[in-house]
Design an enzyme around this catalytic site. Structure first.
Site, short mmCIF file in Angstrom:
data_model
loop_
_atom_site.label_atom_id
_atom_site.label_comp_id
_atom_site.label_asym_id
_atom_site.label_seq_id
_atom_site.Cartn_x
_atom_site.Cartn_y
_atom_site.Cartn_z
CG ASP A 1 36.07 38.47 38.33
OD1 ASP A 1 37.13 37.97 37.96
OD2 ASP A 1 35.85 39.19 39.39
CD1 TRP B 1 38.02 26.82 38.44
CD2 TRP B 1 39.54 27.00 36.89
NE1 TRP B 1 37.99 25.52 37.94
CE2 TRP B 1 38.84 25.47 36.89
CE3 TRP B 1 40.71 26.90 35.96
CZ2 TRP B 1 38.93 24.48 36.17
CZ3 TRP B 1 40.84 25.90 35.03
CH2 TRP B 1 40.23 24.67 35.14
CG HIS C 1 41.99 33.79 30.70
ND1 HIS C 1 41.15 34.38 31.16
CD2 HIS C 1 43.25 34.21 31.07
CE1 HIS C 1 41.95 35.28 31.95
NE2 HIS C 1 43.02 35.30 32.06
CG LEU D 1 20.89 32.96 23.07
CD1 LEU D 1 19.93 33.74 24.14
CD2 LEU D 1 21.64 31.99 23.57
NE ARG E 1 33.24 41.07 39.15
CZ ARG E 1 33.93 42.03 38.87
NH1 ARG E 1 33.38 43.35 38.83
NH2 ARG E 1 35.35 41.90 38.66
#
Length: 244
Positions: free
Chosen positions: A21, A26, A38, A132, A189
């Protein structure tokens, strides 16, 4: 399952889920288009894959695009889909190099065919990787996921392969998009918001939460370790009581 990182002196959660988020805010703070946030956010996801792997995380799941995000402007949605197209293609080579297994959860059938093809290719190419486990939630909503799971279960009852009295929590878990994954140990978050936003509603029942005011594009290794330090201060009892 937690592991212990001796160099940090910390328990490392086995499964970390993240709500990415603050990308737009930003960018706005820097007088840039929201779309640039993004772009930067996708770069941070890529960086964090190396970090979580190095620290000992086994499962890393990110909320990239929700079922509600279609409500955003046409320009922003188009940009997000463009970033996604590029990321999915680049992810194959990098995941094979670093032994990462990739999965995508959510309503894939509502995405463009070229994106669906890229998702299928990424999942197939990385299926046998043993490092991972990286999961991307795309066109995902927790309520939608549960609704789809209920339909699958109802279908099995209707055809006679499942009795209603045999339905339990495992039945539901095994029909969710995340059926192959353990529930998250830690949810992070960013950007100061403190809500789930329809993310992994079933799976987060006993997950520890960490909220930070840091915008996702500014999130880094140091911030992740802060989350792990907070996680280490919690006592997970899963509804039980502490033994004296």
């Amino acid at each position: 399952m937690d592991t212990f990182n001796e160099s940090l002196g910390l328990k490392i959660p086995g499964h970390v889920a993240v709500i990415l988020d603050g990308n737009g805010r930003w960018a706005k703070k820097r007088h840039l288009p929201r779309t640039m946030g993004h772009v930067q956010g996708s770069k941070v996801v890529e960086d964090m894959l190396y970090v979580v792997d190095e620290l000992g995380v086994k499962y890393f799941t990110v909320y990239a695009f929700s079922t509600e995000n279609w409500k955003r402007s046409t320009e922003e949605v188009s940009t997000l889909m463009g970033i996604l197209r590029t990321y999915l293609k680049d992810c194959v080579k990098k995941s094979m190099k670093n032994n990462v297994r990739c999965r995508v959860i959510g309503r894939k059938d509502e995405l463009s065919q070229d994106i669906i093809d890229s998702i299928n290719n990424l999942e197939e190419k990385t299926r046998n990787n043993t490092g991972l486990n990286f999961t991307i939630a795309i066109n995902y909503g927790g309520r939608d996921e549960i609704t789809r799971a209920v339909r699958k279960i109802a279908g099995k009852v209707s055809e006679g392969s499942l009795k209603p009295e045999d339905i339990d929590e495992d039945t539901i878990s095994n029909n969710l998009d995340t059926w192959e994954l353990p529930d998250p140990d830690l949810l992070i978050r960013t950007s100061g918001e403190q809500r789930l936003s329809n993310y992994l509603c079933w799976q987060l029942a006993y997950t520890e939460f960490y909220f930070t005011d840091i915008y996702w594009p500014d999130f880094d290794r140091e911030e992740l370790i802060k989350a792990f330090e907070k996680y280490n201060k919690t006592e997970r009892r899963f509804g039980g009581v502490k033994e004296e």
